[in-house]
Scaffold this motif. Structure first.
Motif, PDB file in Angstrom:
ATOM      1  N   LEU A   1       1.031  -1.202   0.160  1.00  0.00           N
ATOM      2  CA  LEU A   1       0.060   0.082   0.042  1.00  0.00           C
ATOM      3  C   LEU A   1       0.797   1.313   0.097  1.00  0.00           C
ATOM      4  CD1 LEU A   1      -2.846  -1.035   2.477  1.00  0.00           C
ATOM      5  CD2 LEU A   1      -3.177  -0.389   0.161  1.00  0.00           C
ATOM      6  N   PRO A   2       0.436   2.258  -0.812  1.00  0.00           N
ATOM      7  CA  PRO A   2       1.370   3.347  -0.726  1.00  0.00           C
ATOM      8  C   PRO A   2       1.614   4.037   0.675  1.00  0.00           C
ATOM      9  CG  PRO A   2      -0.400   3.655  -2.313  1.00  0.00           C
ATOM     10  CD  PRO A   2      -0.903   2.613  -1.576  1.00  0.00           C
ATOM     11  N   ALA A   3       2.671   4.667   0.651  1.00  0.00           N
ATOM     12  CA  ALA A   3       3.217   5.136   1.893  1.00  0.00           C
ATOM     13  C   ALA A   3       2.270   6.078   2.773  1.00  0.00           C
ATOM     14  CB  ALA A   3       4.724   5.790   1.993  1.00  0.00           C
ATOM     15  N   ALA A   4       1.193   6.661   2.138  1.00  0.00           N
ATOM     16  CA  ALA A   4       0.372   7.549   2.703  1.00  0.00           C
ATOM     17  C   ALA A   4      -0.725   6.621   3.516  1.00  0.00           C
ATOM     18  CB  ALA A   4      -0.578   8.256   1.573  1.00  0.00           C
ATOM     19  N   TRP A   5      -0.596   5.333   3.462  1.00  0.00           N
ATOM     20  CA  TRP A   5      -1.537   4.537   4.143  1.00  0.00           C
ATOM     21  C   TRP A   5      -0.772   4.222   5.638  1.00  0.00           C
ATOM     22  CZ3 TRP A   5      -6.434   2.541   3.407  1.00  0.00           C
ATOM     23  CH2 TRP A   5      -7.070   2.727   2.270  1.00  0.00           C
ATOM     24  N   GLN A   6      -1.148   4.673   6.719  1.00  0.00           N
ATOM     25  CA  GLN A   6      -0.397   4.260   7.881  1.00  0.00           C
ATOM     26  C   GLN A   6      -0.610   3.215   8.371  1.00  0.00           C
ATOM     27  OE1 GLN A   6      -1.726   6.982  11.107  1.00  0.00           O
ATOM     28  NE2 GLN A   6      -0.197   6.342  12.565  1.00  0.00           N
ATOM     29  N   ARG A   7       0.252   2.298   8.710  1.00  0.00           N
ATOM     30  CA  ARG A   7       0.253   0.935   9.247  1.00  0.00           C
ATOM     31  C   ARG A   7       0.021   1.112  10.585  1.00  0.00           C
ATOM     32  NH1 ARG A   7       3.624  -4.501   8.201  1.00  0.00           N
ATOM     33  NH2 ARG A   7       2.662  -5.866   9.665  1.00  0.00           N
ATOM     34  N   LEU A   8      -1.198   0.586  11.338  1.00  0.00           N
ATOM     35  CA  LEU A   8      -1.410   0.533  12.855  1.00  0.00           C
ATOM     36  C   LEU A   8      -0.948  -0.655  13.413  1.00  0.00           C
ATOM     37  CD1 LEU A   8      -5.163   2.052  12.079  1.00  0.00           C
ATOM     38  CD2 LEU A   8      -3.037   3.424  12.532  1.00  0.00           C
ATOM     39  N   ASP A   9      -1.507  -1.018  14.518  1.00  0.00           N
ATOM     40  CA  ASP A   9      -1.071  -2.005  15.347  1.00  0.00           C
ATOM     41  C   ASP A   9      -1.432  -3.470  14.488  1.00  0.00           C
ATOM     42  OD1 ASP A   9      -3.715  -1.207  15.920  1.00  0.00           O
ATOM     43  OD2 ASP A   9      -3.882  -3.113  17.196  1.00  0.00           O
ATOM     44  N   ASP A  10      -0.496  -4.449  14.904  1.00  0.00           N
ATOM     45  CA  ASP A  10      -0.822  -5.834  14.290  1.00  0.00           C
ATOM     46  C   ASP A  10      -1.415  -6.699  14.946  1.00  0.00           C
ATOM     47  OD1 ASP A  10       0.689  -4.543  12.355  1.00  0.00           O
ATOM     48  OD2 ASP A  10       2.416  -5.742  12.372  1.00  0.00           O
ATOM     49  N   GLY A  11      -1.802  -7.688  14.614  1.00  0.00           N
ATOM     50  CA  GLY A  11      -2.756  -8.662  15.353  1.00  0.00           C
ATOM     51  C   GLY A  11      -1.632  -9.912  15.460  1.00  0.00           C
ATOM     52  N   ALA A  12      -2.068 -10.898  16.212  1.00  0.00           N
ATOM     53  CA  ALA A  12      -1.272 -11.989  16.634  1.00  0.00           C
ATOM     54  C   ALA A  12      -1.263 -13.303  15.482  1.00  0.00           C
ATOM     55  CB  ALA A  12      -1.536 -12.562  18.058  1.00  0.00           C
ATOM     56  N   GLY A  13      -2.401 -13.137  14.525  1.00  0.00           N
ATOM     57  CA  GLY A  13      -2.401 -14.348  13.653  1.00  0.00           C
ATOM     58  C   GLY A  13      -3.301 -15.338  13.867  1.00  0.00           C
ATOM     59  N   ASN A  14      -3.190 -16.496  13.291  1.00  0.00           N
ATOM     60  CA  ASN A  14      -3.939 -17.876  13.696  1.00  0.00           C
ATOM     61  C   ASN A  14      -5.569 -17.431  13.900  1.00  0.00           C
ATOM     62  OD1 ASN A  14      -1.623 -19.270  13.915  1.00  0.00           O
ATOM     63  ND2 ASN A  14      -1.204 -18.359  16.093  1.00  0.00           N
ATOM     64  N   GLY A  15      -5.838 -16.748  13.011  1.00  0.00           N
ATOM     65  CA  GLY A  15      -7.405 -16.467  12.918  1.00  0.00           C
ATOM     66  C   GLY A  15      -7.826 -15.089  13.362  1.00  0.00           C
ATOM     67  N   ALA A  16      -6.640 -14.265  13.430  1.00  0.00           N
ATOM     68  CA  ALA A  16      -7.049 -13.014  14.216  1.00  0.00           C
ATOM     69  C   ALA A  16      -6.416 -11.902  13.108  1.00  0.00           C
ATOM     70  CB  ALA A  16      -5.929 -12.898  15.415  1.00  0.00           C
ATOM     71  N   GLU A  17      -6.591 -10.723  13.487  1.00  0.00           N
ATOM     72  CA  GLU A  17      -6.108  -9.657  12.633  1.00  0.00           C
ATOM     73  C   GLU A  17      -4.672  -9.480  12.455  1.00  0.00           C
ATOM     74  OE1 GLU A  17      -6.321  -5.327  13.977  1.00  0.00           O
ATOM     75  OE2 GLU A  17      -7.929  -5.265  12.616  1.00  0.00           O
ATOM     76  N   LEU A  18      -4.135  -9.481  11.223  1.00  0.00           N
ATOM     77  CA  LEU A  18      -2.712  -9.198  10.968  1.00  0.00           C
ATOM     78  C   LEU A  18      -2.333  -7.922  11.019  1.00  0.00           C
ATOM     79  CD1 LEU A  18      -2.333 -12.176   8.189  1.00  0.00           C
ATOM     80  CD2 LEU A  18      -1.680 -12.301  10.570  1.00  0.00           C
ATOM     81  N   ALA A  19      -2.843  -7.141  10.368  1.00  0.00           N
ATOM     82  CA  ALA A  19      -2.564  -5.528  10.200  1.00  0.00           C
ATOM     83  C   ALA A  19      -3.580  -4.657   9.964  1.00  0.00           C
ATOM     84  CB  ALA A  19      -1.339  -5.617   9.204  1.00  0.00           C
ATOM     85  N   ARG A  20      -3.640  -3.556  10.342  1.00  0.00           N
ATOM     86  CA  ARG A  20      -4.559  -2.393   9.727  1.00  0.00           C
ATOM     87  C   ARG A  20      -3.916  -1.258   9.187  1.00  0.00           C
ATOM     88  NH1 ARG A  20      -7.782   0.086  14.137  1.00  0.00           N
ATOM     89  NH2 ARG A  20      -5.936  -0.358  15.358  1.00  0.00           N
ATOM     90  N   PHE A  21      -4.502  -0.846   8.132  1.00  0.00           N
ATOM     91  CA  PHE A  21      -3.977   0.598   7.569  1.00  0.00           C
ATOM     92  C   PHE A  21      -4.945   1.520   7.447  1.00  0.00           C
ATOM     93  CE2 PHE A  21      -1.905  -3.381   5.959  1.00  0.00           C
ATOM     94  CZ  PHE A  21      -0.466  -2.919   6.143  1.00  0.00           C
ATOM     95  N   ARG A  22      -4.681   2.726   7.458  1.00  0.00           N
ATOM     96  CA  ARG A  22      -5.487   3.769   7.555  1.00  0.00           C
ATOM     97  C   ARG A  22      -5.077   4.983   6.795  1.00  0.00           C
ATOM     98  NH1 ARG A  22      -7.435   5.355  13.266  1.00  0.00           N
ATOM     99  NH2 ARG A  22      -8.633   3.475  13.012  1.00  0.00           N
ATOM    100  N   ARG A  23      -6.009   5.430   6.066  1.00  0.00           N
ATOM    101  CA  ARG A  23      -5.540   6.872   5.179  1.00  0.00           C
ATOM    102  C   ARG A  23      -6.944   7.875   5.166  1.00  0.00           C
ATOM    103  NH1 ARG A  23      -3.834   7.907  -1.124  1.00  0.00           N
ATOM    104  NH2 ARG A  23      -3.845  10.127  -0.951  1.00  0.00           N
TER     105      ARG A  23
END
Length: 332
Positions: A205-227
């Protein structure tokens, strides 16, 4: 028994002499000396002559054996070129090959093969073909590599009199494989690779999308991005074909809080060779109209999901970036 005359013998010898000198096969094990330039270096085989000492150019050639009517060299040429840009890795390869072809516009290049290689630990692309020589009827075999980078790219070019590439190709590839370079990695318009789930999954994703906190995987959220007001979530879980179908069915239904729900599209095109489904929909919520863009990919035992929510006012601007991010998805 009829004896051949001297004139006949001369004629037979002349006919047996090839037009171009015939090189011996170029070995795939290169023994030579390393030619260094400020941004790169590579090994030139013993017996080859170097005729250029510019900061960003190398020209070297191998003198031909005297077994043909024309003594034409086998050559190596290395130079910098403009940096190539693209939205993703596939586009980068296309741009690199296009650069190689455009550089030989005046040579009447006939492309016979395109492909990818790994040089100096990075992705490179090549074009093989034939081009016209300096005299009528002369044809040369060509093998050109492009190594994209920043602030410039590198082009490594080889030629041999046609049709002698078969005897030269392994050696040409081995010479190119000795490349070392300090060039930076090419910058894709899609942004740097985001490695998720231990490197199993990547997207851009372009640098303008901010990467937020990561999840733990194994069925959970891996990453969130916001713009702006838009957000993309990447998650994974163990999955199978029925679960992929359930995802598509659920994504095509209105959320509980939705008003004026509209299903915009369902696309079942594969992603990275894996079964996938992409569902777009729109509804009115408390904060206004929202566009939902949900993609699920069945990659081995995993169901990987990219789920985006974009305010309608921002969708026209951000939709191409989401498209490029989905195109950039790669799996290990």
């Amino acid at each position: 028994m009829k004896l051949l005359t001297t004139g006949s013998l001369l004629l037979l010898v002349a006919c047996a002499t090839p037009e171009f000198a015939q090189f011996s096969p170029l070995p795939a094990t290169i023994v030579g000396h390393r030619e260094a330039r400020p941004l790169w270096s590579l090994v030139v085989p013993d017996g080859w002559q170097v005729r250029n000492s510019d900061d960003d150019v190398l020209y070297a050639f191998e003198a031909p054996p005297k077994n043909g009517r024309h003594l034409v060299y086998r050559t190596l040429h290395v130079a910098t070129a403009a940096a190539v840009a693209a939205d993703d890795d596939a586009g980068l390869g296309e741009a690199a090959q296009r650069l190689l072809i455009e550089r030989r516009t005046n040579d009447e290049l006939v492309v016979q093969e395109r492909g990818a290689a790994r040089l100096a630990g990075r992705d490179a692309w090549f074009v093989r073909g034939t081009m016209r020589g300096p005299a009528a009827g002369w044809t040369f075999d060509v093998l050109d590599y492009c190594v994209p980078g920043t602030p410039v790219s590198l082009v490594i070019s080889f030629t041999a009199p046609a049709p002698q590439l078969a005897a030269s190709r392994a050696g040409f590839a081995a010479i190119a494989a000795t490349l070392e370079t300090s060039l930076g990695a090419p910058r894709l318009r899609g942004g740097d690779a985001q490695r998720l789930d231990g490197g199993r999954l990547t997207l851009r994703l372009p640098a303008a999308w901010q990467r937020l906190d990561d999840g733990a995987g194994n069925g959970a959220e891996l990453a969130r991005f916001r713009r702006g007001g838009a957000e993309c979530n990447v998650s994974t879980r163990l999955g199978d074909a029925p679960l992929l179908a359930q995802f598509a069915e659920a994504a095509a239904k209105a959320p509980n809080e939705a008003r004026d729900f509209r299903l915009l599209s369902i696309d079942r095109s594969p992603r990275g060779g894996h079964r996938a489904v992409r569902v777009r929909s729109a509804w009115r919520g408390a904060a206004g109209t929202v566009i939902a863009d949900d993609t699920a990919v069945l990659a081995g035992a995993h169901l990987d999901v990219v789920s985006c929510r974009v305010p309608a006012a921002e969708f026209a601007e951000l939709a191409p970036e989401i498209d490029r991010a989905l195109t950039s998805l790669r799996w290990q």
